[in-house]
Motif scaffolding. Structure first.
Motif, PDB file in Angstrom:
ATOM      1  N   GLY A 186      -7.726   4.191  17.696  1.00 29.60           N
ATOM      2  CA  GLY A 186      -8.101   5.550  18.035  1.00 29.60           C
ATOM      3  C   GLY A 186      -7.150   6.605  17.524  1.00 29.60           C
ATOM      4  O   GLY A 186      -7.336   7.802  17.803  1.00 29.60           O
ATOM      5  N   PHE A 187      -6.146   6.216  16.757  1.00 28.94           N
ATOM      6  CA  PHE A 187      -5.245   7.202  16.139  1.00 28.94           C
ATOM      7  C   PHE A 187      -6.064   8.179  15.300  1.00 28.94           C
ATOM      8  O   PHE A 187      -6.971   7.777  14.567  1.00 28.94           O
ATOM      9  N   SER A 188      -5.759   9.466  15.395  1.00 30.07           N
ATOM     10  CA  SER A 188      -6.441  10.463  14.571  1.00 30.07           C
ATOM     11  C   SER A 188      -5.427  11.465  14.039  1.00 30.07           C
ATOM     12  O   SER A 188      -4.470  11.824  14.737  1.00 30.07           O
ATOM     13  N   ALA A 189      -5.660  11.895  12.818  1.00 31.55           N
ATOM     14  CA  ALA A 189      -4.761  12.862  12.178  1.00 31.55           C
ATOM     15  C   ALA A 189      -5.597  13.910  11.468  1.00 31.55           C
ATOM     16  O   ALA A 189      -6.408  13.582  10.604  1.00 31.55           O
ATOM     17  N   THR A 190      -5.416  15.154  11.861  1.00 32.81           N
ATOM     18  CA  THR A 190      -6.009  16.279  11.147  1.00 32.81           C
ATOM     19  C   THR A 190      -4.905  16.865  10.278  1.00 32.81           C
ATOM     20  O   THR A 190      -4.058  17.614  10.751  1.00 32.81           O
ATOM     21  N   GLY A 191      -4.919  16.491   9.022  1.00 34.71           N
ATOM     22  CA  GLY A 191      -3.819  16.787   8.114  1.00 34.71           C
ATOM     23  C   GLY A 191      -3.428  15.518   7.390  1.00 34.71           C
ATOM     24  O   GLY A 191      -3.872  14.423   7.734  1.00 34.71           O
ATOM     25  N   THR A 192      -2.584  15.631   6.412  1.00 37.68           N
ATOM     26  CA  THR A 192      -2.208  14.497   5.576  1.00 37.68           C
ATOM     27  C   THR A 192      -1.243  13.562   6.291  1.00 37.68           C
ATOM     28  O   THR A 192      -0.304  14.001   6.949  1.00 37.68           O
ATOM     29  N   VAL A 193      -1.498  12.266   6.156  1.00 36.49           N
ATOM     30  CA  VAL A 193      -0.526  11.243   6.560  1.00 36.49           C
ATOM     31  C   VAL A 193       0.202  10.811   5.298  1.00 36.49           C
ATOM     32  O   VAL A 193      -0.414  10.289   4.366  1.00 36.49           O
ATOM     33  N   ARG A 194       1.513  11.038   5.242  1.00 33.72           N
ATOM     34  CA  ARG A 194       2.280  10.811   4.010  1.00 33.72           C
ATOM     35  C   ARG A 194       3.323   9.731   4.234  1.00 33.72           C
ATOM     36  O   ARG A 194       4.176   9.849   5.114  1.00 33.72           O
ATOM     37  N   LEU A 195       3.233   8.676   3.408  1.00 34.94           N
ATOM     38  CA  LEU A 195       4.148   7.532   3.516  1.00 34.94           C
ATOM     39  C   LEU A 195       4.763   7.227   2.154  1.00 34.94           C
ATOM     40  O   LEU A 195       4.942   6.065   1.790  1.00 34.94           O
ATOM     41  N   ARG A 196       5.101   8.217   1.404  1.00 37.24           N
ATOM     42  CA  ARG A 196       5.642   8.017   0.058  1.00 37.24           C
ATOM     43  C   ARG A 196       6.944   7.228   0.104  1.00 37.24           C
ATOM     44  O   ARG A 196       7.885   7.593   0.800  1.00 37.24           O
ATOM     45  N   GLY A 197       6.986   6.140  -0.648  1.00 37.01           N
ATOM     46  CA  GLY A 197       8.203   5.354  -0.751  1.00 37.01           C
ATOM     47  C   GLY A 197       8.582   4.612   0.511  1.00 37.01           C
ATOM     48  O   GLY A 197       9.685   4.066   0.593  1.00 37.01           O
ATOM     49  N   ALA A 198       7.693   4.556   1.497  1.00 40.57           N
ATOM     50  CA  ALA A 198       8.009   3.846   2.742  1.00 40.57           C
ATOM     51  C   ALA A 198       8.190   2.357   2.483  1.00 40.57           C
ATOM     52  O   ALA A 198       7.489   1.768   1.663  1.00 40.57           O
ATOM     53  N   GLN A 199       9.129   1.746   3.201  1.00 42.47           N
ATOM     54  CA  GLN A 199       9.382   0.314   3.093  1.00 42.47           C
ATOM     55  C   GLN A 199       9.016  -0.319   4.441  1.00 42.47           C
ATOM     56  O   GLN A 199       9.777  -0.216   5.405  1.00 42.47           O
ATOM     57  N   ILE A 200       7.831  -0.941   4.501  1.00 42.67           N
ATOM     58  CA  ILE A 200       7.313  -1.521   5.740  1.00 42.67           C
ATOM     59  C   ILE A 200       7.209  -3.018   5.520  1.00 42.67           C
ATOM     60  O   ILE A 200       6.296  -3.502   4.860  1.00 42.67           O
ATOM     61  N   SER A 201       8.143  -3.767   6.056  1.00 44.23           N
ATOM     62  CA  SER A 201       8.278  -5.176   5.700  1.00 44.23           C
ATOM     63  C   SER A 201       7.153  -6.047   6.235  1.00 44.23           C
ATOM     64  O   SER A 201       6.807  -7.061   5.621  1.00 44.23           O
ATOM     65  N   ASP A 202       6.558  -5.680   7.343  1.00 51.84           N
ATOM     66  CA  ASP A 202       5.538  -6.547   7.945  1.00 51.84           C
ATOM     67  C   ASP A 202       4.152  -5.926   7.870  1.00 51.84           C
ATOM     68  O   ASP A 202       3.352  -6.269   7.014  1.00 51.84           O
ATOM     69  N   LEU A 203       3.815  -4.986   8.746  1.00 55.94           N
ATOM     70  CA  LEU A 203       2.435  -4.536   8.906  1.00 55.94           C
ATOM     71  C   LEU A 203       2.329  -3.017   8.949  1.00 55.94           C
ATOM     72  O   LEU A 203       3.071  -2.355   9.686  1.00 55.94           O
ATOM     73  N   LEU A 204       1.415  -2.491   8.162  1.00 59.03           N
ATOM     74  CA  LEU A 204       0.948  -1.108   8.290  1.00 59.03           C
ATOM     75  C   LEU A 204      -0.529  -1.180   8.635  1.00 59.03           C
ATOM     76  O   LEU A 204      -1.330  -1.666   7.841  1.00 59.03           O
ATOM     77  N   THR A 205      -0.884  -0.729   9.830  1.00 58.10           N
ATOM     78  CA  THR A 205      -2.278  -0.825  10.249  1.00 58.10           C
ATOM     79  C   THR A 205      -2.824   0.535  10.652  1.00 58.10           C
ATOM     80  O   THR A 205      -2.188   1.287  11.383  1.00 58.10           O
TER      81      THR A 205
END
Length: 494
Positions: free
Chosen positions: A237-256
């Motif tokens: 149910g997460f909601s975002a009005t606007g940009t979600v920015r993950l430039r260069g993020a280092q996420i070793s396990d899970l991005l959901t």
């Protein structure tokens, strides 16, 4: 310095309870009367000055060394500014269902656990602070200020579950360079009107925003550029009005983003250059803006039917394996090719990546189909002669990925030539010389420029049949050239 005679009854109770860390509860038990939103009407019996709170935290009335001093206060109105910038605080602070008239400052302070839960506070500044414990703002409301954690260190968890932050400026949470020992929790209805800024943050315990609502329609709802973490949950149910920015993020396990809703602005998600273990992109609805994954890497990509908008930038996106919801196996290739077509313009890498993924999974036929579609897409970018030659290669041998097409063409032309040539009698080039006429081998002689069955030189035609022989010779050369070009292309690629 606290002067006992100048303290109110509530302040005296707080002073007395502080050495033993006991609660001072000023609530009435009536929900309407205890709501911090109405705290401006609370009288002197529920009012504590901020200077009294600060004096106690800075060492006032700690004469009982056998006890652990801490400040625990519920249902109070705190007047004045609680300013502990640069302070060394050795005691826990817990304010519950309180109303603070002015923002709180822990800027550059060194402190223990801070808990301001289900309270109303104009803003909290903990930039450069070192919190040797947890920072808990569960259920609190900040309607005129922001939470600042610029370059702060929190040894435990940062908890913002159920909190509401409505900043009058672009950023509701400003936490660039934040270093956590635990996780960041913004769940269960957390709402931010204004962006959340976390560039360069180190979050070894993960970022959890299940059910959160971020509203920043004119800019970025979440900036987590170059974040280093284990898991990021923007789901349920997460909601975002606007940009979600993950430039260069280092996420070793899970991005959901399972069950998430993204919208607002030209770009819904920017993951340029991010590195992810498993990327779960099964959204609740199609994003309103573009998705940019240029240069990103994911070990596993899990998507669904509603995952992708009309524009998806995939150039340089590398993934190890693919999983899809509600896509039958026999339609997977068609689904993936339609996905690649959402990438603006022509780029070869997305096709090569998808084909490589299919080859690694042992689906060679699917890989060849993807590479064939790559050539067809490339053909649309060529000039007129290039497109004509491309159509010929496609029809003749499928750009080398369908060489059996050439055999079908040759078989059909052999049958046509044999039927036509067997219906009429040819003219012998030299009387009494050459092999007897054979329609099939004569046709093969015309179609294959290499090799000789002794038919083409011994016999010839006049009239319309002669023109058919010329056409067969030309087609034979074209097919042979197309086969050689297509097979060479395939061999060089492999």
């Amino acid at each position: 310095m606290l002067i006992y005679g100048e303290l109110t009854a509530a302040e005296r109770a707080l002073r007395a309870s502080f050495p033993e860390g006991r609660w001072v509860d000023l609530r009435t038990g009536e929900p309407e009367d205890d709501d911090p939103a109405t705290g401006a009407r609370w009288g002197a019996e529920r009012t504590v000055r901020a200077e009294v709170v600060a004096a106690l935290l800075l060492g006032g009335n700690t004469e009982r060394p056998s006890s652990v001093a801490s400040l625990r206060l519920a249902g109070a109105r705190i007047t004045g500014r609680l300013d502990l910038a640069g302070a060394e605080i050795g005691h826990l602070l817990w304010l519950k269902e309180c109303r603070l008239d002015q923002p709180v400052s822990f800027n550059a302070a060194s402190t223990r656990t801070i808990r301001i839960t289900r309270s109303r506070v104009p803003g909290v500044d903990a930039g450069l602070a070192r919190i040797e414990g947890r920072l808990d703002l569960t259920g609190s409301v900040m309607d005129t200020g922001r939470l600042s954690l610029i370059n702060a260190y929190v040894a435990g968890e940062l908890t913002l579950d159920e909190a509401r932050i409505s900043a009058p400026e672009p950023w509701a949470v400003f936490a660039g360079g934040l270093v956590m020992g635990g996780g960041v929790f913004c769940r269960n209805g957390f709402t931010a009107r204004g962006g959340i800024r976390l560039p360069g943050a180190q979050l070894p315990g993960g970022l959890f925003m299940e059910g959160a609502r971020l509203e920043s329609p004119d800019g970025e709802a979440l900036i987590a550029d170059n974040v280093t973490t284990t898991v990021v949950h923007l789901s349920e149910g997460f909601s975002a009005t606007g940009t979600v920015r993950l430039r260069g993020a280092q996420i070793s396990d899970l991005l959901t983003l399972e069950g998430a809703t993204l919208g607002g602005g030209d770009t819904a998600l920017s993951g340029v250059g991010m590195r992810v273990g498993t990327f779960d992109f099964t959204l609740a609805a199609q994003p309103a803006g573009a998705v940019n994954l240029q240069g990103a890497t994911a070990a596993v990509l899990h998507d669904g039917e509603r995952s992708w908008p009309e524009e998806v930038r995939l150039d340089g996106f590398v993934y190890g394996s693919l999983r899809s919801d509600r896509t039958p196996p026999h339609r997977d290739v068609a689904h993936r090719l339609a996905w690649l077509r959402r990438n603006p313009g022509y780029a070869p890498q997305p096709y090569e990546q998808l084909a490589s993924c299919y080859r690694q999974a042992g689906h060679d036929d699917d890989a060849r189909r993807v590479l064939l579609e790559k050539q067809r897409h490339r053909r649309s970018t060529l000039n007129a002669p290039g497109r004509v030659w491309g159509y010929l290669l496609d029809a003749a041998v499928g750009y080398g990925y369908r060489p059996w097409l050439a055999a079908l063409w040759m078989t059909a032309l052999c049958l046509l030539g044999s039927l036509v040539f067997s219906a009429r009698s040819p003219v012998q080039t030299k009387d009494g010389e050459g092999a007897p006429f054979n329609p099939l081998f004569y046709t093969l002689d015309l179609l294959f420029p290499i090799g000789d069955f002794g038919q083409r030189g011994a016999w010839h035609w006049t009239g319309a049949t002669q023109w058919l022989s010329y056409v067969l010779i030309a087609i034979g050369w074209l097919l042979t050239t197309a086969v050689v070009a297509g097979v060479s292309r395939t061999l060089s690629r492999n």
